[in-house]
Motif scaffolding. Structure first.
Motif, short mmCIF file in Angstrom:
data_model
loop_
_atom_site.label_atom_id
_atom_site.label_comp_id
_atom_site.label_asym_id
_atom_site.label_seq_id
_atom_site.Cartn_x
_atom_site.Cartn_y
_atom_site.Cartn_z
N ASP A 438 48.76 31.37 -41.54
CA ASP A 438 48.94 32.34 -40.63
C ASP A 438 47.46 32.82 -39.93
N ILE A 439 46.44 33.10 -40.88
CA ILE A 439 45.08 33.22 -40.16
C ILE A 439 44.80 32.18 -39.28
N LYS A 441 46.74 30.13 -37.35
CA LYS A 441 47.43 30.33 -36.32
C LYS A 441 47.09 31.49 -35.22
N LYS A 442 46.54 32.40 -35.95
CA LYS A 442 45.92 33.55 -35.33
C LYS A 442 44.74 33.24 -34.57
N ALA A 445 45.49 31.46 -31.42
CA ALA A 445 45.81 32.39 -30.55
C ALA A 445 44.58 33.14 -29.85
N VAL A 446 43.64 33.16 -30.51
CA VAL A 446 42.60 33.84 -29.98
C VAL A 446 41.89 33.08 -29.15
N PRO A 449 45.82 31.32 -26.36
CA PRO A 449 46.88 32.40 -26.43
C PRO A 449 48.19 31.50 -25.76
N SER A 462 53.56 24.62 -33.65
CA SER A 462 52.47 24.96 -32.78
C SER A 462 53.13 24.10 -31.63
N LYS B 442 37.41 38.98 -31.69
CA LYS B 442 38.76 39.00 -31.96
C LYS B 442 39.15 38.11 -33.05
N VAL B 446 41.31 39.38 -36.43
CA VAL B 446 42.35 38.63 -37.03
C VAL B 446 42.41 38.95 -38.49
#
Lengths: 462, 462
Positions: A438-439, A441-442, A445-446, A449, A462, B442, B446
């Motif tokens: 989860d980290i 993937k975030k 996204a940073v 996005p 993804s 960012k 997260v």
């Protein structure tokens, strides 16, 4: 969907009409990498010449939400450079310049398209040394090596690509250019974006420039080939060597099936009972290498080696390495399809892993050829099968499942240097937990996005 | 604001009443670190015993939006462990166990509160070696070393903390526990969260467990003290040594002011004209070390060294290092305040940097003592002044500005191993661009969306 004409013309304007293509015969060449059975056609292939062009391509791609897939030579083993969702392949063959080799500060600044063996030669000619040496070094690019955090035989002493990247220039999916890290030996200002991008498989940013740390070239190298009548004896010898206060720069091993494949390429006859071989390489100044060679020779004798050969000249050593490096392509002699997994286990667990591979082989009825960087516990397991035979394909898939389960059980990892890419995506959750993914993937996204950069890789959703 | 009683009782319930305090006299001890002039009282200090306790503390802190500041021994040089916004200091003095040293696989698994010199001794007693050795190794913790990516003299040959951390266990601000990296020599599955957390100065996650890579202990070490009548000659000798195919494990230098401070601690009389000293250390097997010592001795003679001494026994070598390591605290003999900056420049630029420091000293009228890891280009510049004198304080601040400007001009970095913390926050933008900082912030969001973990550090608006 295909690429609309307006976008294609725009790409032509950005890089010049000779440097973008959408001809089918060209697209096919950029549809696959070294992981067999994963071909996807891109909509176009672009050959940028500069960071500015890369930046402009990314701005256009973001605006139009077109996937962009950075690509070196396509020698990756996990489908990492394959355009799963179509889009534009960014091929770096024109950004292949060594911009600077700094003799005083032991650094090199290079474009991502530089072939790794060219870099080796250029720095060695000046008395310097860039250690990482994946088996594909004659074709693979330094940009690809950064993307995957490539290793190779010498990692046992010298570490992997990550350990030599001081700083990067990279283009974000939005087109902004960033500069990470330092060009000095040390630097800790801010978060380590450099190592975050190294090994991110082209999913966070497009690397356009790389500053590498170099070492002085070792004055002397000794290469030994040591044969055993039993794979487990060889494996135990590896653990034993690592416990000496000598760290060879390479500790490679070849199993019986590997030896059978390369025996004609060796410049000496293998002993009849040989079922495993270690290639050991020592480097340093002449006195040290001589003393350590003797120490290793004695240790191998005590470890019941059948035969110990020290290469008499660079030619003999090169022949040995050519045989080793030919292994991966030559596997297709056995069957028309291979699954190549680069598992790693703690070195003390190599004998267990060897036994386990034997049992998986017996159970699946398939030939499994294993060789690799035993000094790191990094074993390349090649499961060979006939791709036209559905039952064999099924067995091969089951063998991979068992291999990964056993690897993780022994405290290992499913990938030492090839990355997750496309082919190991389904197994990522076997090793990496939900919270950690989860980290990750975030973080993705940073950087990206809108998921335009090498989509469909590493993370199953993804 | 102070801490409300209910929260305090809750903390007591979590860790036991003997292991949390809010007595003023205790809080004062946890209000500062080794960066003078930056004291902030926490609301409470908690001494967790386990990862589970850390996790529960974080859940409580998140719910109540209380800042949490992880802390080792408080020997950091940039105010990184200082509770700028109050809150709870997490002191790791009870989580100080070496959980495992794996002789077969060359790894150690440790809790963050282990004192680095204890780790050194424990692994060396077993014939192994953990290279990073910050000058504070007798007091600092491995958790603090991970937080800052600590270096030390041996980094020139062996690299920094980052290069030895294989994997981490850490607690996120939300209380979830993560496990990153591997316990094998290699591993590239997913993004490199391990190196992202290393050097993140306790702002992303609370490290609760560390798996370290070890090496075999070198059989032999030689330590040399080499004096010069001129700082620039010493600096040029450093560049020259690095161009030999010999990499000493340490290349430290002391300038004239440093020598003056430690001369009584040396076991030999300095030559009268001595204005700079290099401490060189070589390691490896006996034959190699002997040959390389001779090579270095010859090179230093050719480089116009005044005096070359090879330590005759470990006692002499230890005395030399004790003198070197005493430098940082002993500086207060010169003035009651110091600003200690750990700039790094490319090694070929050391002579330029030395000249520049001389000119800053002349311009500011302050004493600047410089010493450090010359083999990395990592210079510890100590600007000494009287803190009761406002005009000197102003000059000191101006000197820092000039020092950083010159460092960046020469292609360097403002911090090689101390981190940004509090004291370099205002300078971060001098080195790291807006886009890069934006990505870092960012990433911080997260991990820590409510900014409860070590707030007010690294980024000016954090």
């Amino acid at each position: 969907m295909g690429m609309d004409d307006k976008v294609y013309r725009h790409l032509e304007n950005l890089v010049g009409s000779g440097f973008v293509t959408r001809k089918k015969e060209d697209l096919v060449c950029y549809s696959y990498d070294a992981a067999p059975g994963n071909a996807f056609l891109p909509d176009a292939v672009v050959f940028p010449k500069s960071e500015t062009q890369v930046s402009e391509i990314m701005r256009l791609a973001l605006k139009k939400r077109i996937p962009v897939i950075p690509r070196g030579s396509g020698s990756g083993m996990t489908g990492g450079a394959v355009p799963v969702q179509g889009g534009v392949v960014l091929a770096f063959s024109r950004m292949n310049h060594i911009l600077d080799i700094d003799l005083d500060n032991f650094t090199a600044t290079v474009e991502p398209g530089v072939i790794v063996s060219h870099l080796h030669k250029a720095v060695e000619d000046l008395g310097l040394f860039y250690p990482p040496d994946p088996a594909s070094s004659d074709v693979c690019t330094i940009g690809g090596n950064v993307g995957e955090c490539a290793g190779g035989p010498r990692a046992v002493k010298y570490g992997v690509t990550r350990d030599y990247v001081l700083g990067l220039r990279a283009v974000l999916p939005c087109g902004d250019v960033i500069s990470t890290g330092v060009s000095t030996a040390k630097g800790v200002a801010g978060y380590d974006l450099t190592r975050l991008i190294v090994g991110s498989e082209g999913t966070l940013a497009v690397v356009t420039g790389i500053t590498l740390r170099l070492l002085p070239r070792p004055a002397c190298v000794a290469t030994l080939a040591v044969c055993f009548d039993d794979m487990e004896k060889a494996a135990r010898t590896v653990s034993g060597i690592m416990r000496q206060a000598v760290i060879p720069r390479c500790v490679e091993y070849l199993d019986e099936a590997s030896l059978f494949l390369v025996k004609d390429r060796l410049q000496f006859a293998l002993p009849k009972q040989a079922k495993a071989m270690l290639i050991l390489e020592l480097d340093g100044d002449e006195i040290t290498v001589k003393a350590q060679t003797e120490q290793i020779r004695q240790f191998c004798t005590q470890s019941f080696a059948l035969d110990i050969r020290v290469a008499k000249d660079p030619g003999q050593a090169a022949a040995l390495w050519e045989a080793r490096k030919a292994l991966s392509p030559v596997l297709y002699k056995i069957a028309n399809q291979k699954i190549n997994e680069d598992i790693v286990v703690p070195i003390s667990k190599i004998p267990d892993m060897v036994a386990c591979i034997k049992s998986i082989q017996a159970e699946s009825g398939l030939t499994i050829v294993s060789f690799g960087h035993a000094g790191d516990g990094n074993i390349h397991c090649n499961i060979m099968y006939d791709k036209t035979d559905a039952s064999q394909a099924k067995q091969a898939k089951k063998a991979v499942d068992r291999l990964f389960a056993a690897t993780l059980e022994l405290g290992g990892t499913i990938t030492g240097e090839h990355g997750v890419g496309l082919t190991k995506m389904a197994y990522l959750s076997w090793e990496i937990g939900r919270v950690e993914q989860d980290i990750m993937k975030k973080i993705k996204a940073v950087f990206d996005p809108f998921r335009i950069l090498n989509p469909g890789k590493i993370f199953p959703d993804s």
